[in-house]
Motif scaffolding. Structure first.
Motif, mmCIF file in Angstrom:
data_model
loop_
_atom_site.group_PDB
_atom_site.id
_atom_site.type_symbol
_atom_site.label_atom_id
_atom_site.label_comp_id
_atom_site.label_asym_id
_atom_site.label_seq_id
_atom_site.Cartn_x
_atom_site.Cartn_y
_atom_site.Cartn_z
ATOM 1 N N SER A 25 4.670 11.016 -9.645
ATOM 2 C CA SER A 25 3.931 11.494 -10.946
ATOM 3 C C SER A 25 3.178 12.569 -10.788
ATOM 4 O O SER A 25 3.097 13.493 -11.522
ATOM 5 N N ALA A 37 -6.641 5.615 -5.654
ATOM 6 C CA ALA A 37 -6.017 6.652 -5.389
ATOM 7 C C ALA A 37 -4.851 6.691 -6.217
ATOM 8 O O ALA A 37 -4.517 7.748 -7.120
ATOM 9 N N MET A 38 -4.209 5.502 -6.581
ATOM 10 C CA MET A 38 -3.029 5.510 -7.670
ATOM 11 C C MET A 38 -3.584 5.930 -8.913
ATOM 12 O O MET A 38 -2.738 6.615 -9.563
ATOM 13 N N ARG A 67 -1.402 13.656 -13.803
ATOM 14 C CA ARG A 67 -0.518 14.139 -14.688
ATOM 15 C C ARG A 67 -1.037 14.352 -15.950
ATOM 16 O O ARG A 67 -0.635 13.930 -16.769
ATOM 17 N N THR A 68 -1.639 15.447 -16.095
ATOM 18 C CA THR A 68 -1.920 15.770 -17.426
ATOM 19 C C THR A 68 -1.603 17.243 -17.883
ATOM 20 O O THR A 68 -1.208 18.016 -16.858
ATOM 21 N N PHE A 69 -1.712 17.669 -19.042
ATOM 22 C CA PHE A 69 -1.306 18.771 -19.401
ATOM 23 C C PHE A 69 -1.973 19.998 -18.973
ATOM 24 O O PHE A 69 -3.401 20.064 -19.089
ATOM 25 N N ALA A 70 -1.679 20.920 -18.289
ATOM 26 C CA ALA A 70 -2.409 22.133 -17.609
ATOM 27 C C ALA A 70 -3.011 22.812 -18.686
ATOM 28 O O ALA A 70 -2.564 22.804 -19.826
ATOM 29 N N SER A 106 -6.674 2.280 -2.235
ATOM 30 C CA SER A 106 -5.316 2.719 -2.656
ATOM 31 C C SER A 106 -4.952 2.501 -3.899
ATOM 32 O O SER A 106 -4.429 3.489 -4.703
ATOM 33 N N ILE A 107 -5.814 1.669 -4.713
ATOM 34 C CA ILE A 107 -5.588 1.354 -6.174
ATOM 35 C C ILE A 107 -6.305 2.777 -6.644
ATOM 36 O O ILE A 107 -5.863 2.963 -7.682
ATOM 37 N N PHE A 121 1.013 4.160 -2.858
ATOM 38 C CA PHE A 121 0.741 5.511 -2.608
ATOM 39 C C PHE A 121 1.972 6.475 -2.923
ATOM 40 O O PHE A 121 1.746 7.552 -3.380
ATOM 41 N N LEU A 161 -9.119 -0.979 2.225
ATOM 42 C CA LEU A 161 -8.080 -0.135 1.901
ATOM 43 C C LEU A 161 -7.461 -0.235 0.884
ATOM 44 O O LEU A 161 -6.748 0.667 0.433
ATOM 45 N N PHE A 162 -6.927 -1.458 0.551
ATOM 46 C CA PHE A 162 -6.455 -1.771 -0.501
ATOM 47 C C PHE A 162 -7.202 -1.432 -1.815
ATOM 48 O O PHE A 162 -6.320 -0.845 -2.844
ATOM 49 N N PRO A 215 2.647 6.976 -7.217
ATOM 50 C CA PRO A 215 2.155 8.021 -7.881
ATOM 51 C C PRO A 215 2.278 9.422 -7.383
ATOM 52 O O PRO A 215 2.122 10.340 -8.168
ATOM 53 N N LYS A 256 -9.435 -4.571 5.516
ATOM 54 C CA LYS A 256 -7.800 -4.458 4.980
ATOM 55 C C LYS A 256 -8.237 -4.454 3.157
ATOM 56 O O LYS A 256 -7.587 -3.614 2.610
ATOM 57 N N SER A 284 3.259 23.811 -19.443
ATOM 58 C CA SER A 284 2.211 22.936 -19.309
ATOM 59 C C SER A 284 2.231 21.860 -18.272
ATOM 60 O O SER A 284 1.207 21.291 -17.862
ATOM 61 N N PHE A 309 -4.047 9.674 -8.965
ATOM 62 C CA PHE A 309 -3.001 10.383 -9.083
ATOM 63 C C PHE A 309 -2.226 10.433 -10.399
ATOM 64 O O PHE A 309 -1.746 11.402 -11.054
ATOM 65 N N PHE A 310 -2.317 9.250 -11.058
ATOM 66 C CA PHE A 310 -1.783 9.165 -12.208
ATOM 67 C C PHE A 310 -2.392 10.052 -13.495
ATOM 68 O O PHE A 310 -2.008 10.597 -14.231
ATOM 69 N N MET A 330 0.956 -1.248 -0.062
ATOM 70 C CA MET A 330 -0.017 0.091 0.113
ATOM 71 C C MET A 330 0.905 1.126 -0.035
ATOM 72 O O MET A 330 0.538 2.205 -0.710
#
Lengths: 260, 200
Positions: free
Chosen positions: A17, B12-13, B20-23, B9-10, A11, B5-6, A14, B2, A129, B16-17, A7
């Motif tokens: 990233s 969330a991952m 990561r885009t172009f503003a 977290s996936i 966390f 939570l797992f 990313p 558990k 950008s 987050f990815f 986990m």
């Protein structure tokens, strides 16, 4: 590994990233003696010298130069930077001229090659950008210097590259071996834009004004340049000959990021 | 618990990815319906503050010929000469001229609107015709790059810079540039009268 470790890994990875750090390395702080190119009208000569050492704070830098694929992704999101839409004040008529279409360089073999034919405005827009910037000339030259780790071999490599007419096609970005900081493509691949490429040089009458003309006029002190500094001189001279909207087929870029 | 939570977290991952885009940023492409000329300086969309403390974009200058240069108030030698040339040019134009004179400062740190206003008052740069502009470092960099002005900030916060007076037409396209400080104002004046009378 345990669920907890897994986990944490999920966390933390990313977060790099999210911060936009992937593909970048931290170049450590250090001192560096900037190369200066000035014309001295009194002596009628070109002056080159290394000025007093400056301290550079640590910063992040792209490990590789920006590729066609990278730039294509950007143009898809920002069609105002496609070659048919970009204002001519931001990019000249050769902007992305080698690309197959507005949004793609074409050819899967071309995707990983360094993007070239981009202006300073376009390069800057790409970096911004992503929350990054173009590296300053000082940052770029400091990164190239690599703490003098590979000095003679590096200088030979650069001089050899400058002396060859560029007939071969570009290699993929990142395909050379990295320098001591972990940076690829620093020598022998493409020229790169810097943020302050248009820093002041004492007099503008240093070069003839034809578009294909020579980069610089000779001057008395030029003969005193060591082979070491000749390569540096070439880069400084090239950069200072550029206008922000210019594009050339050997000029690309990478991004940097301040460490907050 | 558990496994929840797992799963979380996936998610969330993935989230987050995706971040990561172009503003998104947008260039000003149109003024009230009319598209900006591809060669117009007014494609530069950053904000500037005038000596009156008003925030404007460069496209606010459209509709008249513009004489534009870059300088800074603490400049010891060359900048007063640029300003004098521009004032001299102004004195040769008719009273009814619509031409505006723009001085953008290199000095983002020190040349704030109040300082620019004081400078304008000292040099009698009338507010009907003169815009003295303060902008961010980035705005200054972009404007200088577009005009073709070179500059470097030294360790004292002063600026080494080339000297260039540019004339823009009513659409913001650069139509004439004069480098250096020694050429007088005759050609500039001729170019402005051409633009004001609609001659090509």
């Amino acid at each position: 590994m345990t669920k907890l470790k897994l986990m944490l890994l999920i966390f933390i990875t990313p977060l790099f990233s999210f911060a936009g750090m992937e593909g970048m390395v931290a170049v450590p702080a250090g001192t560096y003696r900037p190369f200066v190119l000035k014309s001295n009208s009194k002596k009628g000569a070109l002056q080159t010298f290394r000025s007093i050492p400056v301290k550079l704070a640590s910063f992040y830098m792209d490990q590789k130069v920006v590729t066609n694929q990278d730039f294509s992704d950007f143009v898809k999101m920002h069609p105002e930077w496609s070659r048919s839409e970009v204002p001519v004040i931001f990019a000249d008529e050769h902007y992305l001229s080698s690309w197959k279409s507005d949004i793609s360089s074409g050819g899967t073999d071309r995707q990983k090659k360094p993007v070239t034919g981009v202006s300073w405005f376009a390069a800057k827009a790409y970096c911004e950008s992503l929350g990054k910037t173009l590296p300053t000339t000082d940052q770029w030259e400091y990164a190239l210097e690599d703490k003098g780790r590979n000095s003679p071999a590096l200088k030979n490599q650069i001089l050899e590259w400058y002396s060859k007419p560029n007939t071969r096609s570009l290699q993929d970005a990142g395909s050379d071996s990295a320098n001591g900081y972990g940076l690829h493509d620093m020598a022998g691949v493409i020229w790169e834009w810097t943020l302050d490429f248009n820093a002041f040089m004492a007099e503008d009458e240093l070069r003839d004004n034809s578009n294909t003309g020579s980069l610089f006029c000779g001057g008395g002190s030029l003969g005193k340049l060591s082979a070491d500094d000749y390569a540096t001189f070439m880069r400084f001279s090239f950069r200072s000959s550029l206008k922000a909207k210019d594009t050339t087929m050997n000029l690309g870029f990478r991004c940097a990021k301040e460490k907050s | 618990m558990k496994s929840h939570l797992f799963l979380l977290s996936i998610v969330a991952m993935i989230f987050f990815f995706e971040c990561r885009t172009f503003a998104h940023d947008h260039h000003e492409a149109a003024i009230g319906g009319e598209k900006l000329s591809s060669g117009s300086l007014y494609n530069l969309s950053s904000d500037w503050q005038t000596q009156e403390g008003k925030t404007i974009k460069l496209k606010a200058l459209q509709g008249h010929p513009v004489v534009i240069a870059m300088a800074y108030t603490s400049c010891p030698s060359s900048c007063p000469l640029i300003v004098n040339q521009m004032k001299q040019l102004q004195s040769k134009l008719p009273q009814t001229t619509g031409t505006v004179f723009v001085l953008a400062s290199f000095d983002s740190k020190r040349d704030l609107p109040a300082k620019l206003k004081k400078y304008a008052e000292q040099r009698k740069l009338d507010e009907q015709h003169w815009f003295l502009l303060h902008g961010s470092r980035n705005s200054v960099q972009e404007l200088a790059a577009t005009l073709g002005i070179r500059y470097t900030e030294d360790s004292d916060g002063d600026f080494d810079h080339s000297n260039l007076i540019s004339v823009l037409d009513s659409k913001g396209v650069i139509r004439f540039q004069q480098a250096g400080l020694n050429s007088g104002v005759k050609e500039l004046q001729e170019k402005i009268s051409d633009l004001e009378s609609g001659r090509p």
